[in-house]
Design an enzyme around this catalytic site. Structure first.
Site, PDB file in Angstrom:
ATOM      1  CB  SER A   1       1.655 -13.302   0.332  1.00  0.00           C
ATOM      2  OG  SER A   1       0.680 -12.022   0.194  1.00  0.00           O
TER       3      SER A   1
ATOM      4  CG  HIS B   1       3.727  -7.623   2.331  1.00  0.00           C
ATOM      5  ND1 HIS B   1       2.471  -7.233   1.979  1.00  0.00           N
ATOM      6  CD2 HIS B   1       3.873  -8.554   1.138  1.00  0.00           C
ATOM      7  CE1 HIS B   1       2.026  -7.483   1.025  1.00  0.00           C
ATOM      8  NE2 HIS B   1       2.680  -8.822   0.714  1.00  0.00           N
TER       9      HIS B   1
ATOM     10  CD  GLN C   1       0.485  -9.976   2.773  1.00  0.00           C
ATOM     11  OE1 GLN C   1       1.030 -11.060   2.656  1.00  0.00           O
ATOM     12  NE2 GLN C   1      -0.431  -9.538   2.303  1.00  0.00           N
ATOM     13  CD  GLU C   2      -1.835  -6.184   2.475  1.00  0.00           C
ATOM     14  OE1 GLU C   2      -2.922  -5.338   2.367  1.00  0.00           O
ATOM     15  OE2 GLU C   2      -1.502  -6.622   1.741  1.00  0.00           O
TER      16      GLU C   2
ATOM     17  CD  GLU D   1       1.285  -4.259   0.504  1.00  0.00           C
ATOM     18  OE1 GLU D   1       0.387  -3.628   0.985  1.00  0.00           O
ATOM     19  OE2 GLU D   1       1.171  -5.110  -0.448  1.00  0.00           O
TER      20      GLU D   1
ATOM     21  CG  ASP E   1      -4.461  -9.050   3.178  1.00  0.00           C
ATOM     22  OD1 ASP E   1      -4.853 -10.426   3.572  1.00  0.00           O
ATOM     23  OD2 ASP E   1      -3.892  -8.908   2.156  1.00  0.00           O
TER      24      ASP E   1
ATOM     25  CD  GLU F   1      -7.086  -8.806   1.010  1.00  0.00           C
ATOM     26  OE1 GLU F   1      -7.238  -7.494   1.221  1.00  0.00           O
ATOM     27  OE2 GLU F   1      -6.148  -9.035   0.233  1.00  0.00           O
TER      28      GLU F   1
ATOM     29  CG  ASP G   1      -5.696 -11.552  -2.269  1.00  0.00           C
ATOM     30  OD1 ASP G   1      -5.599 -11.877  -3.370  1.00  0.00           O
ATOM     31  OD2 ASP G   1      -4.408 -11.075  -1.503  1.00  0.00           O
TER      32      ASP G   1
ATOM     33  CE  LYS H   1      -3.253  -8.861  -4.601  1.00  0.00           C
ATOM     34  NZ  LYS H   1      -2.937 -10.039  -3.545  1.00  0.00           N
TER      35      LYS H   1
ATOM     36  CG  HIS I   1      -1.039  -2.128  -3.857  1.00  0.00           C
ATOM     37  ND1 HIS I   1       0.018  -1.632  -3.107  1.00  0.00           N
ATOM     38  CD2 HIS I   1      -1.647  -2.855  -3.023  1.00  0.00           C
ATOM     39  CE1 HIS I   1      -0.008  -1.980  -1.841  1.00  0.00           C
ATOM     40  NE2 HIS I   1      -1.160  -2.823  -1.894  1.00  0.00           N
ATOM     41  NE  ARG I   2      -0.061  -9.275  -6.069  1.00  0.00           N
ATOM     42  CZ  ARG I   2      -0.368 -10.413  -6.627  1.00  0.00           C
ATOM     43  NH1 ARG I   2      -1.019 -10.541  -7.486  1.00  0.00           N
ATOM     44  NH2 ARG I   2       0.039 -11.381  -5.568  1.00  0.00           N
ATOM     45  CB  SER I   3       4.085  -6.771  -1.889  1.00  0.00           C
ATOM     46  OG  SER I   3       4.318  -8.036  -2.498  1.00  0.00           O
TER      47      SER I   3
ATOM     48  CE  LYS J   1      -4.959  -5.264  -0.836  1.00  0.00           C
ATOM     49  NZ  LYS J   1      -4.557  -6.353   0.303  1.00  0.00           N
TER      50      LYS J   1
HETATM   51  P1  PGA Z   1       1.221  -9.666  -2.421  1.00  0.00           P
HETATM   52  O1  PGA Z   1       0.325  -8.878  -1.311  1.00  0.00           O
HETATM   53  O2  PGA Z   1       1.084  -8.571  -3.572  1.00  0.00           O
HETATM   54  O3  PGA Z   1       2.553  -9.777  -1.846  1.00  0.00           O
HETATM   55  O4  PGA Z   1       0.544 -10.762  -2.868  1.00  0.00           O
HETATM   56  C1  PGA Z   1      -0.900  -8.274  -1.218  1.00  0.00           C
HETATM   57  C2  PGA Z   1      -2.019  -8.798  -0.861  1.00  0.00           C
HETATM   58  O5  PGA Z   1      -2.176  -9.891  -0.154  1.00  0.00           O
HETATM   59  O6  PGA Z   1      -3.256  -8.254  -0.665  1.00  0.00           O
HETATM   60 ZN    ZN Z   2      -4.319 -10.118   0.300  1.00  0.00          ZN
END
Ligand code: PGA
Ligand code: ZN
Length: 421
Positions: free
Chosen positions: A42, A154, A162-163, A204, A241, A284, A311, A336, A364-366, A387
């Site tokens: 994402s 994800h 997403q999270e 994740e 998130d 987030e 982000d 990131k 991290h990344r997914s 995270k």
């Molecule tokens: P991504 O997701 O690594 O797929 O971008 C992580 C996030 O959105 O924090």
């Molecule tokens: Zn994010």
């Protein structure tokens, strides 16, 4: 004098089974350093550009062009140079690329080399990476945030956000925080299987069940925290998130699982309601990356109560963050490395955030790998939080396990765990 003797890259696979770059830098004293570049799903639209080959190979996701750029152009430029001035090395790669977004050489090529240079230098000096990058200031461990329910892009479920993360805030050290998170994760698994829901894992490492609404994960997590014997809100809180750019349509924010579409301020009101009902301490990407007016409303309404992390809106970019600070948007920034492309540019963004009291959350990344560079990086830069997904899947644990080792080296020194909001 120590100089760069060789630079090369390999095409390796990430945690989603997609190709990525592993760069290696060899120094004239015989030491070397390697690093593997992560990859997001994402992604923010203003992120540095990952170079992918296209065509049939690996369904277009091959990175042979990026590898060649490391082996030929970047190596030609850097071999023979002294490696210890990271900013100079990164600057040379930026100029060599010649674009704003590393779209010519590929941010995956440039970042791989940037990280590998830092690691080679640390190895050459016999220092841990966090000490090399952070000097004597590297003393504190970040508070971890564990993504235990995965949704959005994800996971193959119907959850829009997403999270759903847990953040252990009531513990004396990192190891205890990790234990509490792991116990909660296992209790959540039991709750889900007792309900007959799926316990397969998302990208994740969190569970990815189909649920009735975006609120249900919050109820289940609170129950899991209690079942694990911890006090929600006191010892373990919740971080969401939403990654809301992913469900923003021309009509507004589309919550498919609830069959309704909300305006920016309606979504902010929904967050406010959720914060009253559940121990949420941070959100987030609550609103989309281009919805700056909405972000302003959200920061005014929630910014004194909870942490608001940018982000996709800031993409670890110093200029965009500066603009956000000026406008009073958000109060924390996600960090990131591959969103901006080099180690030194990421450090500059962190320093800008720190000077302006924006919390830094290293992420991290997914799509990840066994490389734990970001764990050392978070300690080096004294970032408040980190995270790296849930307490399952090796590529996620690589970072937490590295932090355990750093904690031992620092003599269980300082831990930031109690300082969030
Ligand atoms: P991504 O997701 O690594 O797929 O971008 C992580 C996030 O959105 O924090
Ligand atoms: Zn994010």
């Amino acid at each position: 004098m120590v100089y760069i003797d060789d630079i090369f890259a390999d095409e390796v696979l990430d945690s989603r089974g997609n190709p990525t770059v592993r760069a290696t830098v060899v120094l004239s004293d015989g030491t070397e350093g390697s690093a593997i570049v992560p990859s997001g799903a994402s992604t923010g639209s203003k992120e540095a550009v990952e170079l992918r080959d296209g065509g049939k190979r690996y369904m277009g996701k091959g990175v042979l062009k990026a590898i060649e750029n490391v082996n030929v152009e970047i190596a030609d430029e850097l071999v023979g140079m002294e490696p210890f001035n990271q900013a100079e090395i990164d600057d040379i790669m930026k100029k060599l690329d010649g674009t704003d977004s590393y779209s010519r050489l590929g941010a995956n090529a440039v970042l791989g080399v940037s990280m590998a240079v830092a690691r080679a230098c640390a190895n050459s000096l016999g220092l841990p990476l966090y000490r090399y990058l952070g000097g004597s200031n590297a003393l504190t461990l970040p508070t971890p945030m564990f993504n235990i329910i995965n949704g959005g892009s994800h996971a193959d479920n119907n959850v829009d956000f997403q999270e759903y993360m847990i953040i252990p805030i009531g513990f004396d050290n990192f190891a205890e925080a990790l234990r509490a998170a792991s116990e909660t994760y296992h209790h959540l698994k039991k709750i889900l299987s007792d309900m007959g829901l799926s316990t397969t894992l998302g990208d994740e490492g969190g569970f990815a069940p189909n649920l009735k609404s975006n609120e249900e994960p919050l109820q289940l997590i609170v129950q899991a925290i209690k079942n694990a014997g911890y006090e929600p809100g006191k010892q373990i809180s919740i971080v969401v998130d939403s990654a809301s750019s992913e469900f923003l349509t021309k009509d507004g924010y589309r919550l498919g699982s609830e069959n309704r579409t909300l305006s920016s301020s309606e979504l902010v009101d929904y967050y406010d309601e959720l914060c009253d009902k559940y121990p949420i301490v941070s959100i987030e990407d609550g609103l989309g990356e281009d919805d700056w007016d909405g972000w302003k409303i959200m920061t005014e309404k929630l910014g004194n109560k909870i942490q608001l992390i940018g982000d996709d809106i800031f993409v670890t970019n110093k200029k965009i963050l500066a603009h956000g600070i000026e406008k009073g948007i958000a109060n924390a920034v996600l960090i990131k490395l591959n969103q901006i492309g080099t180690v030194s540019e990421t450090m500059q963004t962190i320093r800008l955030a720190q000077r302006n009291n924006y919390a830094c959350v290293v992420s991290h990344r997914s799509g990840e790998s066994e490389d734990a560079f970001m764990a050392d990086f978070a300690v080096a830069l004294n970032c408040q939080q980190l995270k790296s997904g849930s307490t399952a899947r090796g590529e996620r644990l690589a970072k937490y396990n590295r932090l355990l080792a750093i904690q031992r080296e620092l003599g269980y020194g300082e831990y930031l765990g109690k300082e969030l909001f």
